[in-house]
Motif scaffolding. Structure first.
Motif, PDB file in Angstrom:
ATOM      1  N   MET A   1     -10.516  -5.182 -89.577  1.00 47.31           N
ATOM      2  CA  MET A   1     -10.253  -5.092 -90.984  1.00 47.31           C
ATOM      3  C   MET A   1      -9.938  -6.487 -91.506  1.00 47.31           C
ATOM      4  N   THR A   2     -10.350  -6.732 -92.704  1.00 46.92           N
ATOM      5  CA  THR A   2      -9.948  -7.942 -93.398  1.00 46.92           C
ATOM      6  C   THR A   2      -9.572  -7.548 -94.808  1.00 46.92           C
ATOM      7  N   GLY A   3      -8.795  -8.392 -95.461  1.00 46.66           N
ATOM      8  CA  GLY A   3      -8.435  -8.176 -96.853  1.00 46.66           C
ATOM      9  C   GLY A   3      -7.125  -7.441 -97.035  1.00 46.66           C
ATOM     10  N   CYS A   4      -6.564  -7.635 -98.221  1.00 49.44           N
ATOM     11  CA  CYS A   4      -5.261  -7.052 -98.521  1.00 49.44           C
ATOM     12  C   CYS A   4      -5.030  -7.193-100.020  1.00 49.44           C
ATOM     13  N   THR A   5      -3.883  -6.710-100.480  1.00 49.80           N
ATOM     14  CA  THR A   5      -3.454  -6.913-101.862  1.00 49.80           C
ATOM     15  C   THR A   5      -1.993  -7.360-101.837  1.00 49.80           C
ATOM     16  N   GLN A   6      -1.609  -8.090-102.868  1.00 49.95           N
ATOM     17  CA  GLN A   6      -0.259  -8.647-102.919  1.00 49.95           C
ATOM     18  C   GLN A   6       0.771  -7.531-103.000  1.00 49.95           C
ATOM     19  N   LEU A   7       1.834  -7.684-102.191  1.00 47.83           N
ATOM     20  CA  LEU A   7       2.881  -6.676-102.120  1.00 47.83           C
ATOM     21  C   LEU A   7       4.255  -7.256-102.455  1.00 47.83           C
ATOM     22  N   SER A   8       4.494  -8.500-102.070  1.00 45.65           N
ATOM     23  CA  SER A   8       5.800  -9.118-102.270  1.00 45.65           C
ATOM     24  C   SER A   8       5.633 -10.638-102.372  1.00 45.65           C
ATOM     25  N   PRO A   9       6.706 -11.375-102.691  1.00 44.37           N
ATOM     26  CA  PRO A   9       6.572 -12.820-102.920  1.00 44.37           C
ATOM     27  C   PRO A   9       5.985 -13.609-101.754  1.00 44.37           C
ATOM     28  N   GLY A  10       6.158 -13.155-100.537  1.00 37.38           N
ATOM     29  CA  GLY A  10       5.568 -13.857 -99.400  1.00 37.38           C
ATOM     30  C   GLY A  10       4.051 -13.915 -99.485  1.00 37.38           C
ATOM     31  N   CYS A  11       3.468 -12.950-100.180  1.00 36.60           N
ATOM     32  CA  CYS A  11       2.008 -12.895-100.306  1.00 36.60           C
ATOM     33  C   CYS A  11       1.453 -14.069-101.114  1.00 36.60           C
ATOM     34  N   ASP A  12       2.302 -14.700-101.918  1.00 36.68           N
ATOM     35  CA  ASP A  12       1.856 -15.874-102.683  1.00 36.68           C
ATOM     36  C   ASP A  12       1.439 -17.017-101.764  1.00 36.68           C
ATOM     37  N   GLY A  31     -14.630 -11.729-100.368  1.00 36.82           N
ATOM     38  CA  GLY A  31     -13.358 -12.427-100.421  1.00 36.82           C
ATOM     39  C   GLY A  31     -12.263 -11.664 -99.700  1.00 36.82           C
ATOM     40  N   PHE A  32     -11.147 -11.458-100.380  1.00 41.13           N
ATOM     41  CA  PHE A  32      -9.988 -10.832 -99.749  1.00 41.13           C
ATOM     42  C   PHE A  32      -9.848  -9.349-100.097  1.00 41.13           C
ATOM     43  N   GLU A  33     -10.937  -8.743-100.540  1.00 41.76           N
ATOM     44  CA  GLU A  33     -10.910  -7.290-100.764  1.00 41.76           C
ATOM     45  C   GLU A  33     -10.837  -6.607 -99.402  1.00 41.76           C
ATOM     46  N   PRO A  34     -10.077  -5.503 -99.283  1.00 44.48           N
ATOM     47  CA  PRO A  34      -9.988  -4.810 -97.993  1.00 44.48           C
ATOM     48  C   PRO A  34     -11.347  -4.282 -97.518  1.00 44.48           C
ATOM     49  N   GLU A  49     -10.047 -12.001 -69.414  1.00 44.32           N
ATOM     50  CA  GLU A  49      -8.699 -12.493 -69.147  1.00 44.32           C
ATOM     51  C   GLU A  49      -7.733 -11.897 -70.170  1.00 44.32           C
ATOM     52  N   PRO A  50      -6.542 -11.484 -69.740  1.00 43.15           N
ATOM     53  CA  PRO A  50      -5.561 -10.945 -70.686  1.00 43.15           C
ATOM     54  C   PRO A  50      -5.211 -11.962 -71.773  1.00 43.15           C
ATOM     55  N   ARG A  51      -5.065 -11.454 -72.986  1.00 42.14           N
ATOM     56  CA  ARG A  51      -4.736 -12.291 -74.134  1.00 42.14           C
ATOM     57  C   ARG A  51      -3.625 -11.636 -74.940  1.00 42.14           C
ATOM     58  N   ARG A  52      -3.017 -12.420 -75.784  1.00 41.03           N
ATOM     59  CA  ARG A  52      -2.129 -11.890 -76.811  1.00 41.03           C
ATOM     60  C   ARG A  52      -2.964 -11.882 -78.090  1.00 41.03           C
ATOM     61  N   ILE A  53      -3.160 -10.709 -78.635  1.00 42.27           N
ATOM     62  CA  ILE A  53      -4.052 -10.535 -79.787  1.00 42.27           C
ATOM     63  C   ILE A  53      -3.236 -10.189 -81.029  1.00 42.27           C
ATOM     64  N   PHE A  54      -3.398 -10.981 -82.077  1.00 43.46           N
ATOM     65  CA  PHE A  54      -2.770 -10.700 -83.364  1.00 43.46           C
ATOM     66  C   PHE A  54      -3.720  -9.768 -84.105  1.00 43.46           C
ATOM     67  N   VAL A  55      -3.426  -8.492 -84.061  1.00 42.94           N
ATOM     68  CA  VAL A  55      -4.280  -7.461 -84.668  1.00 42.94           C
ATOM     69  C   VAL A  55      -4.263  -7.623 -86.189  1.00 42.94           C
ATOM     70  N   ASN A  56      -5.444  -7.626 -86.771  1.00 41.63           N
ATOM     71  CA  ASN A  56      -5.579  -7.748 -88.226  1.00 41.63           C
ATOM     72  C   ASN A  56      -4.901  -9.004 -88.765  1.00 41.63           C
ATOM     73  N   SER A  57      -5.155 -10.120 -88.144  1.00 37.35           N
ATOM     74  CA  SER A  57      -4.557 -11.373 -88.610  1.00 37.35           C
ATOM     75  C   SER A  57      -5.039 -11.740 -90.012  1.00 37.35           C
ATOM     76  N   MET A  58      -6.113 -11.109 -90.448  1.00 42.43           N
ATOM     77  CA  MET A  58      -6.663 -11.370 -91.779  1.00 42.43           C
ATOM     78  C   MET A  58      -6.489 -10.162 -92.700  1.00 42.43           C
ATOM     79  N   SER A  59      -5.499  -9.307 -92.384  1.00 37.41           N
ATOM     80  CA  SER A  59      -5.308  -8.087 -93.158  1.00 37.41           C
ATOM     81  C   SER A  59      -3.967  -7.471 -92.806  1.00 37.41           C
ATOM     82  N   ASP A  60      -3.751  -6.249 -93.261  1.00 40.35           N
ATOM     83  CA  ASP A  60      -2.575  -5.455 -92.901  1.00 40.35           C
ATOM     84  C   ASP A  60      -3.104  -4.099 -92.467  1.00 40.35           C
ATOM     85  N   LEU A  61      -2.940  -3.782 -91.182  1.00 40.58           N
ATOM     86  CA  LEU A  61      -3.453  -2.535 -90.619  1.00 40.58           C
ATOM     87  C   LEU A  61      -2.992  -1.323 -91.413  1.00 40.58           C
ATOM     88  N   PHE A  62      -1.813  -1.407 -92.043  1.00 38.99           N
ATOM     89  CA  PHE A  62      -1.252  -0.255 -92.729  1.00 38.99           C
ATOM     90  C   PHE A  62      -1.421  -0.315 -94.245  1.00 38.99           C
TER      91      PHE A  62
END
Length: 153
Positions: A1-12, A31-34, A49-62
């Motif tokens: 998934m990619t994309g999100c919408t602004q939710l709080s000031p951190g999103c700026d 662009g940043f549309e979900p 090889e095992p990795r640490r994966i940042f799931v949805n680093s370009m989105s919010d899974l929820f």
């Protein structure tokens, strides 16, 4: 998934939005549309090889643009390919809590597997309630991201 919408000031200060908009029309056609990208679910199985994966680093899974059935596919992948550690970060911990409770009940699992880490972002003290939602999830590893830290916590 990619994309999100602004939710709080951190999103700026969202790096993902900056990247997606910079490459709008090419790597990120809308662009940043979900956007749901199911073909990417096969990637973790290809990494031997095992990795640490940042799931949805370009989105919010929820994000509400994504259906529970889509999130189910992400969780199935994380469970099936369990050699990796998956970090799932959200600014929507209430939906995460509700989803995880339902998923555990539907799958008969007692808890989220230890290789799946669940976290939430808290950028200002007024969002510290997100930590309380995170505490309500039966998961061995929880984490807080204070990025961007916009004030005292």
């Amino acid at each position: 998934m990619t994309g999100c919408t602004q939710l709080s000031p951190g999103c700026d200060h969202c790096y993902a939005k900056t990247i997606a908009e910079k490459f709008r029309g090419t790597a990120f056609p809308v662009g940043f549309e979900p956007v749901w990208k199911p073909a990417r679910l096969s990637l973790p199985a290809k990494w031997k090889e095992p990795r640490r994966i940042f799931v949805n680093s370009m989105s919010d899974l929820f994000h509400d643009a994504f259906a529970d059935e889509q999130i189910d596919q992400v969780f199935e992948t994380m469970c099936d390919v369990d050699r990796h550690i998956y970090q799932v970060l959200t600014k929507r911990p209430t939906r995460m809590r509700d989803y995880v409770r339902s998923w555990l009940e539907r799958t008969g699992r007692p808890a989220v597997p230890g290789h799946i880490w669940l976290g939430t972002t808290i950028e200002l003290d007024r969002f510290s309630w997100r930590a309380n939602r995170l505490r309500e999830i039966d998961v061995p590893v929880r984490f807080i991201s204070a990025e961007p830290l916009l004030g005292p916590l």
